[in-house]
Design an enzyme around this catalytic site. Structure first.
Site, PDB file in Angstrom:
ATOM      1  N   ASN A 265       0.843  -1.317  -0.082  1.00  0.00           N
ATOM      2  CA  ASN A 265       0.066  -0.156  -0.086  1.00  0.00           C
ATOM      3  C   ASN A 265       0.938   1.203  -0.036  1.00  0.00           C
ATOM      4  O   ASN A 265       1.963   1.303   0.594  1.00  0.00           O
ATOM      5  CB  ASN A 265      -0.936   0.035   1.228  1.00  0.00           C
ATOM      6  N   ASP A 328      -7.030   0.660  -4.794  1.00  0.00           N
ATOM      7  CA  ASP A 328      -7.607  -0.102  -3.421  1.00  0.00           C
ATOM      8  C   ASP A 328      -8.689   0.526  -3.054  1.00  0.00           C
ATOM      9  O   ASP A 328      -9.318   1.588  -3.390  1.00  0.00           O
ATOM     10  CB  ASP A 328      -6.377   0.238  -2.087  1.00  0.00           C
ATOM     11  N   GLU A 386     -12.118  -7.832  -2.207  1.00  0.00           N
ATOM     12  CA  GLU A 386     -11.689  -7.646  -0.623  1.00  0.00           C
ATOM     13  C   GLU A 386     -12.628  -8.140   0.320  1.00  0.00           C
ATOM     14  O   GLU A 386     -13.908  -8.082   0.103  1.00  0.00           O
ATOM     15  CB  GLU A 386     -11.172  -6.297  -0.418  1.00  0.00           C
TER      16      GLU A 386
END
Ligand code: C2E
Ligand code: MG
Ligand code: MG
Length: 427
Positions: A265, A328, A386
């Site tokens: 990330n 993300d 996710e």
């Protein structure tokens, strides 16, 4: 900056004067937002004109008996006598000051227009509420700093909790800085799997703070504070370094025909910082992963909006290095699907909230997922779901064209040894 000794004494004596008489009193600390810009661009004399105009305006609209102390280059404080109903009176006063004085373009000498906006922090004492004068000053100044940090807000009323919160935040930020210096941040690895067979396709490296007494803390315990302290880019780099070190070990544990993705990330703070972007590229150059391990960086949707942040440069540099880029938590921000066309994006990670709603009666989020799958396929973008927690979700995702996932159904984030063991067991 704390007021100098003279200003502090003036303030204290002004406040004490009212308190000794048993009179309610307010302290309004004011900061002129444009002072430093004006001084740098137009010189001290014009900046002082700005302050003089501000002082004049504030005094003109304050009750009789108000005294004014210049507490810093861009700051001053008003000590205001109040009558018996301090709260109602005080709110009306700061509202008046904020309407009349806090945004005012004033003509400077030579025709240069000067802009004046004031951020005010307000604290008061009366018979029922008697903080010491020192406390009053601290509270009003903390409130002023809060008002300065919120461009849309011209005044903030101090509360007793504010001081506690500021002390706590300050302590936490110092602890975080120390922990970063001591290299206490590491990566836990969550498998990214092929939803059809459950095979491990790679791992996401997730920040963990391993405290001196051995506690393992997840981002909910530190990420907000790290962001507030402007330390997220440093944190990202430490976790990425840990991820890159882990790559060597994962490589030894993987089957030779089992390529792995290592996803990490990065924050907006890293993308916006010229020097941290260079640090990131240097880190990747110095720790090239072994063949068979592909790197991916995940960035959140919010960072896509602004081309001036250095994002385009970074994406180009990453593409040159064959590093993949994923968005993300997709679906939680406001980026338009069209932006995906313009940017070198390889993957989308569909936010957990969509996966959780798969079985809900309201199916609109499922339709959104279907649209996303269609766009993803058109653009050649890989989709990863996710937060897959149930078998039902896994099946639905597969049936609707999402082939990769991550979630507790398969595995929680693992320490390196456990990740290696899980790879060896499935190889
Ligand atoms: P993320 O990047 O979206 O990572 C996924 C988060 O969801 C992880 O939380 C993971 O433990 C959690 N998760 C995975 N599967 C499931 C599931 O099935 N159910 C539920 N309820 N949760 C699941 P974690 O590790 O607490 O990280 C939270 C967030 O913190 C990450 O979300 C990411 O945005 C941020 N973060 C983590 N590491 C870093 C880092 O090194 N740098 C930056 N800037 N942010 C990081
Ligand atoms: Mg992530
Ligand atoms: Mg995510």
């Amino acid at each position: 900056m704390q007021p100098g000794n003279d200003a502090m004494e003036q303030l204290l004596s002004g406040l004490e004067g009212h308190r000794n008489l048993g009179k309610p009193v307010a302290l309004i600390c004011c900061s002129f937002r444009q002072f430093h810009a004006c001084e740098t661009l137009h010189g001290r004399a014009l900046a002082e004109e700005l302050i003089a105009a501000g002082q004049h305006c504030l005094l003109e609209h304050s009750p009789e008996g108000t005294s004014l102390v210049r507490t810093g280059p861009a700051e001053l404080a008003l000590v205001v006598p109040l009558s018996t109903d301090p709260c109602g009176e005080l709110t009306a006063l700061v509202q008046r000051l904020s309407n009349r004085c806090t945004v005012a373009p004033t003509p400077g000498t030579g025709g240069t227009p000067l802009l004046l906006t004031v951020a005010m922090g307000v604290a008061h004492a009366n018979a029922a509420h008697r903080p010491s004068s020192h406390t009053l000053i601290t509270q009003a100044r903390l409130a002023m700093h809060q008002a300065c940090g919120r461009p849309g807000s011209q005044w903030v009323l101090a509360s007793p909790q504010m001081q506690q919160q500021a002390e706590q935040l300050y302590r936490q930020q110092a602890e975080l800085m120390l922990a970063l210096q001591q290299g206490q941040f590491s990566a836990h690895l969550q498998p990214i799997v092929d939803l059809q067979h459950g095979r491990t396709l790679g791992f996401e490296a997730l920040a963990r703070w391993i405290t001196a007494d051995g506690k393992v803390l997840s981002p909910k315990h530190f990420l907000n504070q790290t962001q507030a302290a402007g330390l997220t880019a440093v944190l990202d780099l430490q976790v990425i370094a840990a991820g890159l070190r882990a790559a060597t070990h994962l490589n030894q544990a993987r089957r030779s025909d089992q390529p792995l993705l290592l996803s990490m990330n990065i924050s907006a703070q890293l993308i916006e910082s010229d020097c941290r972007r260079l640090d990131l590229l240097a880190l990747i150059d110095d720790h090239q992963p072994p063949d068979g391990i592909e790197l991916q960086l995940e960035l959140v949707e919010e960072t896509l909006g602004n081309a001036e942040t250095g994002l385009d440069d970074l994406l180009r540099e990453l593409t040159d290095r064959h590093v993949l880029v994923a968005i993300d938590d997709f679906g939680t921000g406001y980026s338009s699907l069209s932006r995906l066309h313009d940017l070198a994006i390889n993957a989308i990670k569909v936010d957990r909230s969509f996966v959780q709603r798969i079985n809900a009666t309201n199916k609109s989020s499922n339709q959104l997922l279907d649209t996303l799958v269609a766009v993803g396929h058109d653009l050649g973008i890989t989709l990863t779901a996710e937060g897959v927690e149930t078998e039902q979700q896994r099946r639905w995702l597969l049936e609707h064209g999402i082939e990769r996932g991550q979630g507790y159904l398969f595995s929680r984030p693992l320490c390196l040894d456990a990740a290696i063991a899980s790879l060896s067991a499935t190889s």
